[in-house]
Design a protein around this motif. Structure first.
Motif, PDB file in Angstrom:
ATOM      1  N   ARG A   1       7.535   0.611  14.142  1.00 13.37           N
ATOM      2  CA  ARG A   1       6.503   0.358  15.158  1.00 13.37           C
ATOM      3  C   ARG A   1       5.181   1.001  14.741  1.00 13.37           C
ATOM      4  N   THR A   2       5.246   2.209  14.220  1.00 18.05           N
ATOM      5  CA  THR A   2       4.033   2.876  13.735  1.00 18.05           C
ATOM      6  C   THR A   2       3.414   2.066  12.591  1.00 18.05           C
ATOM      7  N   ALA A   3       4.263   1.532  11.723  1.00 16.74           N
ATOM      8  CA  ALA A   3       3.770   0.714  10.614  1.00 16.74           C
ATOM      9  C   ALA A   3       3.089  -0.552  11.132  1.00 16.74           C
ATOM     10  N   ARG A   4       3.678  -1.148  12.178  1.00 14.22           N
ATOM     11  CA  ARG A   4       3.115  -2.387  12.717  1.00 14.22           C
ATOM     12  C   ARG A   4       1.739  -2.119  13.331  1.00 14.22           C
ATOM     13  N   ILE A   5       1.613  -1.012  14.036  1.00 14.62           N
ATOM     14  CA  ILE A   5       0.310  -0.652  14.592  1.00 14.62           C
ATOM     15  C   ILE A   5      -0.672  -0.387  13.447  1.00 14.62           C
ATOM     16  N   GLY A   6      -0.177   0.231  12.380  1.00 15.00           N
ATOM     17  CA  GLY A   6      -1.023   0.458  11.205  1.00 15.00           C
ATOM     18  C   GLY A   6      -1.538  -0.838  10.607  1.00 15.00           C
ATOM     19  N   ARG A   7      -0.661  -1.841  10.547  1.00 15.61           N
ATOM     20  CA  ARG A   7      -1.083  -3.137   9.982  1.00 15.61           C
ATOM     21  C   ARG A   7      -2.205  -3.752  10.807  1.00 15.61           C
ATOM     22  N   ARG A   8      -2.039  -3.689  12.115  1.00  9.84           N
ATOM     23  CA  ARG A   8      -3.093  -4.242  12.986  1.00  9.84           C
ATOM     24  C   ARG A   8      -4.392  -3.454  12.842  1.00  9.84           C
ATOM     25  N   THR A   9      -4.263  -2.149  12.726  1.00  8.96           N
ATOM     26  CA  THR A   9      -5.459  -1.306  12.582  1.00  8.96           C
ATOM     27  C   THR A   9      -6.149  -1.599  11.252  1.00  8.96           C
ATOM     28  N   ALA A  10      -5.358  -1.797  10.212  1.00  6.08           N
ATOM     29  CA  ALA A  10      -5.942  -2.128   8.907  1.00  6.08           C
ATOM     30  C   ALA A  10      -6.749  -3.415   9.002  1.00  6.08           C
TER      31      ALA A  10
ATOM     32  N   THR B   1       0.480  -0.323   0.606  1.00 13.81           N
ATOM     33  CA  THR B   1       1.731  -1.058   0.387  1.00 13.81           C
ATOM     34  C   THR B   1       2.383  -1.312   1.742  1.00 13.81           C
ATOM     35  N   LEU B   2       2.346  -0.295   2.589  1.00 15.67           N
ATOM     36  CA  LEU B   2       2.936  -0.430   3.926  1.00 15.67           C
ATOM     37  C   LEU B   2       2.192  -1.472   4.766  1.00 15.67           C
ATOM     38  N   THR B   3       0.871  -1.486   4.668  1.00 14.37           N
ATOM     39  CA  THR B   3       0.109  -2.448   5.480  1.00 14.37           C
ATOM     40  C   THR B   3       0.139  -3.842   4.866  1.00 14.37           C
ATOM     41  N   GLY B   4       0.417  -3.943   3.562  1.00  9.90           N
ATOM     42  CA  GLY B   4       0.488  -5.249   2.910  1.00  9.90           C
ATOM     43  C   GLY B   4      -0.848  -5.820   2.471  1.00  9.90           C
ATOM     44  N   ASN B   5      -1.914  -5.028   2.567  1.00  9.73           N
ATOM     45  CA  ASN B   5      -3.230  -5.547   2.156  1.00  9.73           C
ATOM     46  C   ASN B   5      -3.311  -5.727   0.639  1.00  9.73           C
TER      47      ASN B   5
ATOM     48  N   LEU C   1      -9.945   9.721 -20.787  1.00  5.77           N
ATOM     49  CA  LEU C   1      -8.742   9.150 -20.158  1.00  5.77           C
ATOM     50  C   LEU C   1      -9.132   8.186 -19.038  1.00  5.77           C
ATOM     51  N   PRO C   2      -8.398   7.083 -18.914  1.00  2.93           N
ATOM     52  CA  PRO C   2      -8.776   6.056 -17.925  1.00  2.93           C
ATOM     53  C   PRO C   2      -8.652   6.533 -16.481  1.00  2.93           C
ATOM     54  N   LEU C   3      -9.522   5.977 -15.645  1.00  2.82           N
ATOM     55  CA  LEU C   3      -9.515   6.214 -14.203  1.00  2.82           C
ATOM     56  C   LEU C   3      -9.723   4.861 -13.519  1.00  2.82           C
ATOM     57  N   GLY C   4      -8.834   4.489 -12.624  1.00  2.30           N
ATOM     58  CA  GLY C   4      -8.980   3.198 -11.937  1.00  2.30           C
ATOM     59  C   GLY C   4      -9.502   3.370 -10.526  1.00  2.30           C
ATOM     60  N   ILE C   5     -10.261   2.389 -10.082  1.00  2.28           N
ATOM     61  CA  ILE C   5     -10.801   2.383  -8.719  1.00  2.28           C
ATOM     62  C   ILE C   5     -10.273   1.144  -8.004  1.00  2.28           C
ATOM     63  N   SER C   6      -9.801   1.330  -6.777  1.00  2.00           N
ATOM     64  CA  SER C   6      -9.183   0.211  -6.049  1.00  2.00           C
ATOM     65  C   SER C   6     -10.145  -0.462  -5.082  1.00  2.00           C
ATOM     66  N   ILE C   7     -10.034  -1.772  -5.048  1.00  2.00           N
ATOM     67  CA  ILE C   7     -10.665  -2.604  -4.030  1.00  2.00           C
ATOM     68  C   ILE C   7      -9.543  -3.074  -3.095  1.00  2.00           C
ATOM     69  N   VAL C   8      -9.745  -2.886  -1.809  1.00  2.00           N
ATOM     70  CA  VAL C   8      -8.755  -3.321  -0.811  1.00  2.00           C
ATOM     71  C   VAL C   8      -9.455  -4.280   0.138  1.00  2.00           C
ATOM     72  N   THR C   9      -8.831  -5.417   0.408  1.00  2.00           N
ATOM     73  CA  THR C   9      -9.433  -6.363   1.362  1.00  2.00           C
ATOM     74  C   THR C   9      -8.432  -6.695   2.467  1.00  2.00           C
ATOM     75  N   ARG C  10      -8.906  -7.505   3.375  1.00  2.00           N
ATOM     76  CA  ARG C  10      -8.077  -7.934   4.495  1.00  2.00           C
ATOM     77  C   ARG C  10      -6.853  -8.702   4.001  1.00  2.00           C
ATOM     78  N   PHE C  11      -5.745  -8.615   4.756  1.00  2.00           N
ATOM     79  CA  PHE C  11      -4.527  -9.344   4.409  1.00  2.00           C
ATOM     80  C   PHE C  11      -4.855 -10.825   4.180  1.00  2.00           C
ATOM     81  N   GLY C  12      -4.413 -11.352   3.044  1.00  2.00           N
ATOM     82  CA  GLY C  12      -4.635 -12.766   2.740  1.00  2.00           C
ATOM     83  C   GLY C  12      -5.929 -13.031   1.981  1.00  2.00           C
ATOM     84  N   ARG C  13      -6.799 -12.032   1.899  1.00  2.00           N
ATOM     85  CA  ARG C  13      -8.078 -12.243   1.188  1.00  2.00           C
ATOM     86  C   ARG C  13      -7.992 -11.710  -0.243  1.00  2.00           C
TER      87      ARG C  13
END
Lengths: 421, 421
Positions: free
Chosen positions: B329-338, B374-378, B392-404
């Motif tokens: 349930r906490t994860a589901r609320i997290g997904r909506r919040t994301a 990973t939990l939110t699925g974005n 040494l390499p360093l990566g930067i993440s881009i996160v978008t809305r689910f499905g985008r």
């Protein structure tokens, strides 16, 4: 044929009271399989002697419970063939999660039950114990038939369209399709990952509730409801209803009146457009996913695939990702709409199948009434007890809000008791 | 070591222009594996000669593309061992769905890449091509290292916590964790069914976008963005940030400034409490599911399980269904919040790992920054190009809305181009 299911709750109580032993129960179940399965063909494979011996010695909350496993669930001690010659003699390394849970609980897995190929629509030869000229339904054909004939007290199956509820209805046993992913599908052959739902069979609703509770450790087997006072039961009226046969219409009516007599308020619920639309996209979601899940089989062994699966795979391979995404959006809206239905009713009541098991073994019947609820993921329980005038079983489904599995099982058990009274 | 990834987009363009051939590319890749993999140990198994010959002759949108498959994905032509002695020499009947898709697209699968046991945290011995005294990250250790060392142009992996983005960051390649279930996980060993996400590696972001587009037939490889005008980029500030190392903090700042210079508006985004709560339940969701998914292994072969997985399974087996349901349930609320975060920004920007690859091979690093998404699925894309002062390499993440996913890949490609300029 003398069709007498084994009551799981009674069996467990008798063992716990010392009135019988796992060895006696398991031995009797094996004898019943020996005696009947030549005609029924519920099993495709029997457990090896050492597994049965281990099961007799097992402890746990399901110790002594003879159990059948649909042959799309991996078993470490037996081949798992998915109803397909491509998997002939295929022996998995590990047990599927649900199989491991059954063994952990002490259940006695006596064999693998017949499945239609890849749990789709091509019949697998199992016969209905109530009338061996008829289909037991599918795709969980062997599990439903084995429970109906009293060969096992419980069995697992799976439903992507109507593969638990429909055979439960045709075979006169209780079928339980839980909320989506309540039972794990790890180690179960995938057909459509957003639809495939593991489910259970047992003689009656209280039996299947106890089985589910003891397999999962969840609070699914609650004290029986004294009556239905305060319950609002929705009679779910959809565009598919025109297909329902008259005897099933009558059974539906009888079930509704039984709940009303127990104190429930009956409410007419007309299918919202969003749910008709959701039912309409079930095939696109299913077949697109199947074409990916079974891509190896489809691309490399086309000639070995049964005709109805093949047609589904061909159709799925022609669906574009954009059309699949659109279907998933429609399904998502359907899920939300299904949830909103339960703001005004506690449960929906509808037939588990269009009618009794059809004559012949050429078809496993029609999942028209089930597939919407597989897509939405709502818990469904098929309640046995009603029959046609000729004595063929007819199941009635209770559907509740997502996650309210215990309520579906409790209302189903009440209905079953009132129908029996 | 001469670390030179193989640009997939360039390779495909060269083949299509007739400048080179699949045979030449595949031959060179095999030579590079022969030359380097004694030291790197990215591969646990090479494809049989007949599979390589078939790959050289294959047609399709990925024809000629050398590809590595993480050894938790089933392959019909090679063993699939999940990094576990329990699966030694286990040969699946069928290809996993993603493997079948790669073959259908014509990709040349050259072998199975090393995975931590059951894709968890116990290191598997693969070395980081940028510094062989360091971990390549995990659990998709071999896939990231093989792409970084130019042995293959693309590879698949999986992420349950941070198993794609973290190794991509450590190895200086692009990693793409799609929206949950965009890539099928059928035939991939399950650890936690509501988290396991199949992902991809390639040299750069445009490469991984082209790979994903050609594997799936989806519109994921769009024309490059000319600039970032009109884009609102959120700098995601969470409670985990205190763990981020100074050189990664500087890289994050540099990436933000690069997007700002390209026309983007930078926005501070403080982590909502619902998302901190969601991150906190990741472990409970993961370990409860793992204890069911791997119940056979855990119950029957405890001594054969690596220590970190074993600790997770023991922990998961002690979690009650009620506590798991509360975590979900906490994860589901997290997904909506994301989802609601993306009402005010187009993408979030955050580091892909806490810092560069840690020294030594005793740990695969920390997924603290990845597991929430990973939990939110974005969808997340790790963009390579930045380094520590030591290189040494360093990566930067881009996160978008689910499905985008296409937007995440497009913004990632723009960032990568600006960092390179």
């Amino acid at each position: 044929m003398n069709v007498q299911p084994l009551g799981l709750a009674r069996l467990v109580a008798d063992i716990e009271a010392g009135l019988t032993t796992p060895a006696r129960i398991i031995g009797a179940a094996e004898e019943r399989i020996d005696a009947l399965d030549g005609e029924i063909a519920a099993f495709v494979r029997r457990a090896p002697a050492e597994s049965v011996a281990a099961a007799i010695a097992a402890t746990g909350p399901l110790a002594g419970v003879p159990f059948g496993v649909k042959d799309i669930f991996d078993t470490a001690d037996m081949a798992t063939e998915h109803g397909s010659p491509l998997y002939a003699r295929h022996r998995p390394v590990a047990d599927a999660a649900l199989v491991a849970m059954a063994r952990k609980a002490g259940a006695a897995i006596l064999g693998k039950t017949a499945t239609t190929q890849f749990a789709s629509l091509d019949p697998c030869g199992t016969r209905n114990p109530h009338d061996i000229s008829r289909t037991p339904g599918g795709s969980s054909s062997g599990s439903a038939a084995a429970v109906a004939a009293g060969m096992v007290a419980g069995a697992c199956g799976s439903q992507t369209g109507g593969s638990v509820l429909r055979p439960a209805s045709y075979c006169g046993v209780a079928g339980y399709k839980p909320s989506f992913r309540l039972l794990p599908t790890v180690g179960m052959k995938t057909f459509a990952w957003s639809l495939d739902t593991a489910g259970l069979f047992a003689a009656g609703v209280a039996d299947v509730a106890l089985l589910a509770a003891r397999l999962t450790g969840r609070d699914l087997a609650r004290a029986p409801l004294a009556d239905a006072a305060g319950l609002r039961i929705g009679l779910y009226r959809s565009s598919v209803d025109a297909l329902i046969e008259p005897e099933m219409q009558a059974a539906w009516h009888r079930a509704a009146r039984a709940l009303e007599a127990a104190g429930a308020t009956l409410v007419e619920v007309a299918e919202p457009a969003a749910l008709s639309a959701a039912r309409d996209v079930h095939g696109a979601v299913q077949n697109f996913e199947a074409a990916h899940a079974l891509m190896w089989e489809h691309r490399t062994h086309r000639a070995a695939i049964a005709p109805r699966v093949l047609a589904q795979l061909d159709e799925g391979a022609a669906i574009s990702p954009a059309d699949y995404d659109a279907a998933r959006r429609t399904a998502r809206i359907g899920r939300r709409t299904a949830t909103s239905l339960f703001e005004t009713v506690d449960a929906l009541l509808l037939p588990s199948a269009l009618g009794a098991a059809p004559e012949g073994l050429g078809s496993t019947g029609d999942p028209a009434l089930n597939k919407l609820w597989t897509l939405t993921g709502n818990p469904c329980v098929s309640v046995p007890g009603l029959t046609t005038t000729a004595g063929l079983p007819l199941g009635i489904s209770i559907v509740t809000r997502f996650g309210r599995d215990a309520e579906a099982l409790a209302i189903g058990a009440l209905l079953e008791a009132r129908l029996r009274a």
